[in-house]
Scaffold this motif. Structure first.
Motif, PDB file in Angstrom:
ATOM      1  N   ASN A 117     -51.288  34.190 -12.537  1.00 32.81           N
ATOM      2  CA  ASN A 117     -51.361  33.714 -13.850  1.00 32.81           C
ATOM      3  C   ASN A 117     -49.958  33.425 -14.516  1.00 32.81           C
ATOM      4  OD1 ASN A 117     -52.451  33.250 -16.647  1.00 32.81           O
ATOM      5  ND2 ASN A 117     -51.115  35.039 -17.001  1.00 32.81           N
ATOM      6  N   HIS A 118     -49.061  34.121 -13.610  1.00 35.00           N
ATOM      7  CA  HIS A 118     -47.505  34.083 -14.164  1.00 35.00           C
ATOM      8  C   HIS A 118     -46.535  34.164 -12.915  1.00 35.00           C
ATOM      9  CE1 HIS A 118     -49.367  37.777 -15.250  1.00 35.00           C
ATOM     10  NE2 HIS A 118     -48.134  38.277 -14.710  1.00 35.00           N
ATOM     11  N   THR A 119     -45.460  33.757 -13.212  1.00 39.00           N
ATOM     12  CA  THR A 119     -44.368  34.222 -11.980  1.00 39.00           C
ATOM     13  C   THR A 119     -43.489  35.261 -12.765  1.00 39.00           C
ATOM     14  OG1 THR A 119     -42.936  32.328 -12.494  1.00 39.00           O
ATOM     15  CG2 THR A 119     -44.896  32.219 -10.735  1.00 39.00           C
ATOM     16  N   SER A 120     -42.390  35.425 -12.011  1.00 41.16           N
ATOM     17  CA  SER A 120     -40.978  35.885 -12.650  1.00 41.16           C
ATOM     18  C   SER A 120     -40.115  34.802 -13.102  1.00 41.16           C
ATOM     19  CB  SER A 120     -40.281  37.059 -11.485  1.00 41.16           C
ATOM     20  OG  SER A 120     -38.996  36.732 -11.985  1.00 41.16           O
ATOM     21  N   ASP A 121     -39.491  34.898 -14.057  1.00 44.74           N
ATOM     22  CA  ASP A 121     -38.752  33.803 -14.485  1.00 44.74           C
ATOM     23  C   ASP A 121     -37.469  33.817 -13.419  1.00 44.74           C
ATOM     24  OD1 ASP A 121     -37.079  35.992 -14.898  1.00 44.74           O
ATOM     25  OD2 ASP A 121     -36.377  35.330 -16.900  1.00 44.74           O
ATOM     26  N   GLU A 122     -37.508  34.477 -12.328  1.00 44.81           N
ATOM     27  CA  GLU A 122     -36.487  34.505 -11.433  1.00 44.81           C
ATOM     28  C   GLU A 122     -36.906  33.575 -10.157  1.00 44.81           C
ATOM     29  OE1 GLU A 122     -34.173  37.894 -10.221  1.00 44.81           O
ATOM     30  OE2 GLU A 122     -34.081  38.151 -12.369  1.00 44.81           O
ATOM     31  N   HIS A 123     -38.572  33.316 -10.235  1.00 43.95           N
ATOM     32  CA  HIS A 123     -38.982  32.431  -9.215  1.00 43.95           C
ATOM     33  C   HIS A 123     -38.329  31.151  -9.217  1.00 43.95           C
ATOM     34  CE1 HIS A 123     -41.895  30.364  -6.459  1.00 43.95           C
ATOM     35  NE2 HIS A 123     -42.449  31.680  -6.564  1.00 43.95           N
ATOM     36  N   ASP A 158     -34.158  22.775 -25.387  1.00 45.22           N
ATOM     37  CA  ASP A 158     -34.511  22.927 -26.922  1.00 45.22           C
ATOM     38  C   ASP A 158     -36.021  23.084 -27.086  1.00 45.22           C
ATOM     39  OD1 ASP A 158     -34.411  23.061 -29.840  1.00 45.22           O
ATOM     40  OD2 ASP A 158     -34.577  20.889 -29.712  1.00 45.22           O
ATOM     41  N   GLN A 159     -36.621  23.763 -25.999  1.00 44.72           N
ATOM     42  CA  GLN A 159     -38.097  23.931 -26.285  1.00 44.72           C
ATOM     43  C   GLN A 159     -38.416  25.470 -25.820  1.00 44.72           C
ATOM     44  OE1 GLN A 159     -39.743  21.125 -23.226  1.00 44.72           O
ATOM     45  NE2 GLN A 159     -40.668  19.985 -24.993  1.00 44.72           N
ATOM     46  N   TYR A 160     -39.658  25.813 -26.224  1.00 44.59           N
ATOM     47  CA  TYR A 160     -40.123  27.108 -25.911  1.00 44.59           C
ATOM     48  C   TYR A 160     -41.045  27.192 -24.788  1.00 44.59           C
ATOM     49  CZ  TYR A 160     -39.161  28.803 -30.722  1.00 44.59           C
ATOM     50  OH  TYR A 160     -38.377  29.141 -31.790  1.00 44.59           O
ATOM     51  N   TYR A 161     -41.019  28.223 -23.770  1.00 46.76           N
ATOM     52  CA  TYR A 161     -41.895  28.350 -22.891  1.00 46.76           C
ATOM     53  C   TYR A 161     -42.960  29.617 -23.129  1.00 46.76           C
ATOM     54  CZ  TYR A 161     -39.246  32.277 -21.050  1.00 46.76           C
ATOM     55  OH  TYR A 161     -38.421  33.495 -21.020  1.00 46.76           O
ATOM     56  N   LEU A 162     -44.143  29.406 -22.505  1.00 44.50           N
ATOM     57  CA  LEU A 162     -45.237  30.507 -22.938  1.00 44.50           C
ATOM     58  C   LEU A 162     -45.165  31.688 -22.141  1.00 44.50           C
ATOM     59  CD1 LEU A 162     -47.757  31.282 -24.406  1.00 44.50           C
ATOM     60  CD2 LEU A 162     -49.087  30.109 -22.605  1.00 44.50           C
ATOM     61  N   ALA A 163     -45.192  32.878 -22.314  1.00 44.44           N
ATOM     62  CA  ALA A 163     -45.450  34.229 -21.561  1.00 44.44           C
ATOM     63  C   ALA A 163     -46.322  35.174 -22.347  1.00 44.44           C
ATOM     64  CB  ALA A 163     -44.138  34.861 -21.415  1.00 44.44           C
ATOM     65  N   LEU A 164     -47.609  35.282 -21.744  1.00 37.41           N
ATOM     66  CA  LEU A 164     -48.261  36.181 -22.308  1.00 37.41           C
ATOM     67  C   LEU A 164     -48.001  37.614 -22.411  1.00 37.41           C
ATOM     68  CD1 LEU A 164     -51.741  34.417 -21.603  1.00 37.41           C
ATOM     69  CD2 LEU A 164     -50.485  34.423 -23.730  1.00 37.41           C
ATOM     70  N   PHE A 165     -47.154  37.988 -21.210  1.00 34.73           N
ATOM     71  CA  PHE A 165     -46.838  39.401 -20.787  1.00 34.73           C
ATOM     72  C   PHE A 165     -45.410  39.380 -21.400  1.00 34.73           C
ATOM     73  CE2 PHE A 165     -50.560  38.881 -18.721  1.00 34.73           C
ATOM     74  CZ  PHE A 165     -51.536  40.036 -18.808  1.00 34.73           C
ATOM     75  N   LEU A 166     -44.355  39.965 -20.488  1.00 34.33           N
ATOM     76  CA  LEU A 166     -43.172  40.038 -20.688  1.00 34.33           C
ATOM     77  C   LEU A 166     -42.400  38.306 -20.915  1.00 34.33           C
ATOM     78  CD1 LEU A 166     -41.884  42.825 -18.285  1.00 34.33           C
ATOM     79  CD2 LEU A 166     -42.375  43.037 -20.828  1.00 34.33           C
ATOM     80  N   SER A 209     -39.933  37.734 -19.253  1.00 35.24           N
ATOM     81  CA  SER A 209     -39.633  37.440 -17.881  1.00 35.24           C
ATOM     82  C   SER A 209     -40.757  37.064 -17.163  1.00 35.24           C
ATOM     83  CB  SER A 209     -38.749  38.598 -17.374  1.00 35.24           C
ATOM     84  OG  SER A 209     -39.747  39.664 -17.201  1.00 35.24           O
ATOM     85  N   GLN A 210     -42.180  36.989 -17.644  1.00 30.10           N
ATOM     86  CA  GLN A 210     -43.220  36.510 -16.838  1.00 30.10           C
ATOM     87  C   GLN A 210     -43.681  35.360 -17.420  1.00 30.10           C
ATOM     88  OE1 GLN A 210     -44.912  40.812 -17.681  1.00 30.10           O
ATOM     89  NE2 GLN A 210     -45.604  40.715 -15.469  1.00 30.10           N
ATOM     90  N   PRO A 211     -43.290  33.996 -17.214  1.00 33.43           N
ATOM     91  CA  PRO A 211     -43.727  32.773 -17.690  1.00 33.43           C
ATOM     92  C   PRO A 211     -45.069  32.418 -17.161  1.00 33.43           C
ATOM     93  CG  PRO A 211     -41.929  32.324 -16.240  1.00 33.43           C
ATOM     94  CD  PRO A 211     -41.974  33.952 -16.279  1.00 33.43           C
ATOM     95  N   ASP A 212     -46.061  32.015 -18.026  1.00 28.96           N
ATOM     96  CA  ASP A 212     -47.209  31.787 -17.569  1.00 28.96           C
ATOM     97  C   ASP A 212     -47.187  30.335 -16.816  1.00 28.96           C
ATOM     98  OD1 ASP A 212     -47.939  33.758 -19.544  1.00 28.96           O
ATOM     99  OD2 ASP A 212     -49.924  32.788 -19.276  1.00 28.96           O
ATOM    100  N   LEU A 213     -48.204  30.268 -15.531  1.00 25.99           N
ATOM    101  CA  LEU A 213     -48.089  29.162 -15.047  1.00 25.99           C
ATOM    102  C   LEU A 213     -49.251  28.198 -15.587  1.00 25.99           C
ATOM    103  CD1 LEU A 213     -48.152  30.570 -11.304  1.00 25.99           C
ATOM    104  CD2 LEU A 213     -46.763  28.708 -12.046  1.00 25.99           C
ATOM    105  N   ASN A 214     -48.991  26.965 -15.374  1.00 26.91           N
ATOM    106  CA  ASN A 214     -49.883  26.008 -16.006  1.00 26.91           C
ATOM    107  C   ASN A 214     -51.003  25.393 -14.963  1.00 26.91           C
ATOM    108  OD1 ASN A 214     -51.233  23.854 -17.209  1.00 26.91           O
ATOM    109  ND2 ASN A 214     -49.311  22.625 -17.541  1.00 26.91           N
ATOM    110  N   TRP A 215     -52.023  25.923 -14.908  1.00 28.45           N
ATOM    111  CA  TRP A 215     -53.038  25.864 -13.905  1.00 28.45           C
ATOM    112  C   TRP A 215     -53.561  24.445 -14.134  1.00 28.45           C
ATOM    113  CZ3 TRP A 215     -55.256  28.220  -9.625  1.00 28.45           C
ATOM    114  CH2 TRP A 215     -54.430  29.454  -9.386  1.00 28.45           C
ATOM    115  N   SER A 216     -53.479  23.546 -15.154  1.00 24.55           N
ATOM    116  CA  SER A 216     -53.854  22.283 -15.120  1.00 24.55           C
ATOM    117  C   SER A 216     -53.192  21.371 -14.199  1.00 24.55           C
ATOM    118  CB  SER A 216     -53.835  21.857 -16.602  1.00 24.55           C
ATOM    119  OG  SER A 216     -52.709  21.722 -17.069  1.00 24.55           O
TER     120      SER A 216
END
Ligand code: ISL
Length: 557
Positions: free
Chosen positions: A103-109, A162-170, A172-179
């Protein structure tokens, strides 16, 4: 009538790698440590191991933040160690399930690093990037009002673009966009990488969060005093969820005899759950619904008081046991995992006078219901939560810490006002499920060398409660588990493939598990005791249950 397969006859043993067994004295569990315990695992009679994440990770969420899906976290070992683990398990007829966190990766991926690097990169759309909103005064605001599952906003501002990214957990756990189809294919490749090495299936983390409402709408404001709100209505079981699962099946799982168990947070109604597991939908073998681990959450969340009552377990159990067979779906059965307190302390009793009976009662529940049971390492010999003499500083997991700090802030920073929250942590914090396994009574419990510094607290009750001193005791919790695991095999027609019918719920009023109960009914004539935890008597067709008593009666043929 029920179709037979190996994953229905399996009992799964969950290993939390950091806490299972350390082989090199660095205070952290590792893969060689797990290999050294395979004879013990085999002696239990389980047929599969579910390994919580062992992939390369900066460990902000204990490996649920993966930075490379094709490598092993260094301190846990190497790919060669992992191959040895699979081979040794297989030699012992034990399957291996990995934790699939996609659902997400690390932000270090590397995917995320590339994604955040510019708006133009092809990987930009592998994650969720949105423009800021601005309020009337021109202050920058998040794209919507969703709250992260670990607290605070689910959106994080990245100055570079100048944008935001989505992370439903921490953060440092950005959500992957499955679409994004390319992202999905890359993930399928990573799954094949492990299946090709002999892995037998996956527990799929946060599975139903993979499809979000395409517009990412604001959540309804349920708690007006709070800035961020629960957006699960729009991020759980979204419109494309079942398309993704079916694609995953045809692309990956169907080419292997892989077992799949999806973790479904937030999705609890019969109809929605059935859509994941109904046989004719060809999606997942089984799912975990969260209601067993959530059943003592308070109205305002996990660390709020709730009057837990055994009636809830009965209700949830009866519901799923009866519901899924209607769709030819298969149940999972569990009480414990790495995300909660130990069921023994939470739903039964770890008081010395009740601990053995309680652990055996829960074992009976787990191993005689219809479905595939999952047990958490240590449960099989009655491991309990940290006791009341461990203060807030003993809790190191991010979930409890964040929740504690948020409540502390709401209360104006007064530590002295936090007693109620600490009590809930003592019951439910994830730390308890992650306690190092208590192998023996030596300093550090045989988990690591006696002079090492374990990565987390070792429960001092290990002096009395450990695997070694139950090994040769026929009345121990450990022996009881082994006995029940054997019974499941001997009575598979009944205990694995039998059907479940709840008896009439006879006492609607309040009762508590440490009171004696007696159930007298002529209808139990002609039955014999198959299992008892020593707190039951059965005579003349009537049953008397002592505190935490349990009995399984078998109708004589
Ligand atoms: O919020 C929930 C549903 O009410 C949670 O149960 C949610 O489903 C759960 O927190 C997801 O847990 C899994 O993913 C997390 C990780 O921290 C947990 O350890 C893992 O089990 C993020 O990967």
């Amino acid at each position: 009538k029920v179709g037979k397969t190996w994953w229905k006859e399996t009992v799964v043993y969950q290993i939390y790698p950091a806490s299972f067994k350390d082989s090199n004295g660095d205070g952290l569990g590792d893969i060689p440590g797990i290999i050294s315990k395979i004879p013990y695992i085999a002696s239990l009679g389980v047929n599969a191991v579910w390994l919580s994440p062992i992939y390369a990770s900066p460990q902000h969420d204990m490996g649920y933040d993966i930075s490379d899906y094709r490598d092993i976290h260094g301190p846990y070992g190497t790919l060669d160690d992992f191959q040895r683990l699979i081979d040794e398990l297989h030699k012992n007829q034990i399957k291996l399930l990995m934790d699939l966190v996609v659902n997400h990766t690390s932000d270090e991926h590397s995917w995320f690093k590339e994604s955040r690097s510019s708006k133009q990169t092809p990987k930009r759309n592998w994650y969720f990037w949105r423009d800021p909103k601005y309020d009337a005064d021109g202050n920058r605001q998040e794209p919507n009002n969703w709250r992260s599952i670990f607290g605070g906003s689910a959106w994080h501002y990245d100055e570079a673009t100048d944008q935001y990214y989505l992370a439903l957990f921490l953060p440092s756990q950005p959500d992957l966009n499955w679409s994004n189809a390319d992202m999905r294919q890359a993930t399928y490749d990573d799954m094949r990488f492990w299946l090709d090495r002999g892995v037998d299936g996956f527990r799929i983390d946060s599975m139903n969060l993979m499809s979000k409402h395409p517009d990412l709408p604001d959540a309804k404001v349920i708690r007006p005093k709070e800035k961020y709100q629960d957006g699960s209505e729009f991020f759980a079981s979204g419109p494309k969820m079942h398309d993704y699962i079916r694609e995953m099946r045809t692309e990956v799982f169907d080419h292997y005899d892989a077992m799949t168990v999806g973790e479904l947070g937030f999705t609890k109604d019969e109809q929605s759950v059935s859509e994941y597991v109904a046989k004719d939908r060809h999606e997942l073998n089984m799912v975990f619904t969260g209601d067993i681990v959530d059943m003592d959450f308070g109205p305002g969340g996990k660390y709020e008081r709730d009057d837990f009552h055994p009636r809830k377990i009965r209700h949830i159990t009866n519901m799923w046991q009866c519901a899924l067979p209607k769709f030819d779906g298969w149940n999972s059965v569990y009480l414990d995992n790495h995300d909660s307190g130990r069921s023994l302390s939470r739903y039964a009793s770890d008081k010395p006078e009740h601990r053995i009976a309680s652990a055996k009662m829960l074992a009976t529940y787990l191993l005689t219901l219809a479905g595939t049971p999952f047990l958490l390492a240590g449960q099989e010999f009655g491991m309990a939560n940290l006791g009341k003499d461990y203060g807030a500083e003993s809790y190191i997991d991010v979930e409890a810490k964040n929740a504690y700090n948020a409540i502390l802030e709401q209360r104006g920073g007064a530590e002295s006002s936090m007693g109620d929250v600490l009590r809930e942590m003592q019951l439910k914090a994830r730390d308890h499920g992650r306690l190092p396994v208590q192998w023996d009574d030596s300093p550090n419990a045989g988990f690591t060398t006696p002079d090492a510094k374990p990565w987390m607290t070792i429960n001092k009750d290990h002096v009395e409660w450990n695997a070694a001193n139950q090994q040769d005791d026929d009345d121990s919790v450990l022996s009881f588990y082994k006995h029940l695991l054997q019974l499941r095999k001997d009575h598979a027609g009944l205990l694995v493939y039998g059907s479940y019918t709840p008896l009439k719920e006879r006492r609607p009023g309040r009762w508590s598990s440490d009171q004696e109960q007696s159930i007298s009914a002529a209808k139990y004539d002609g039955y014999e005791v198959l299992v008892s935890n020593g707190q039951s008597e059965f005579a003349d067709g009537s049953v008397r249950l002592g505190a935490y008593g349990t009995v399984v009666l078998l109708k004589q043929q």
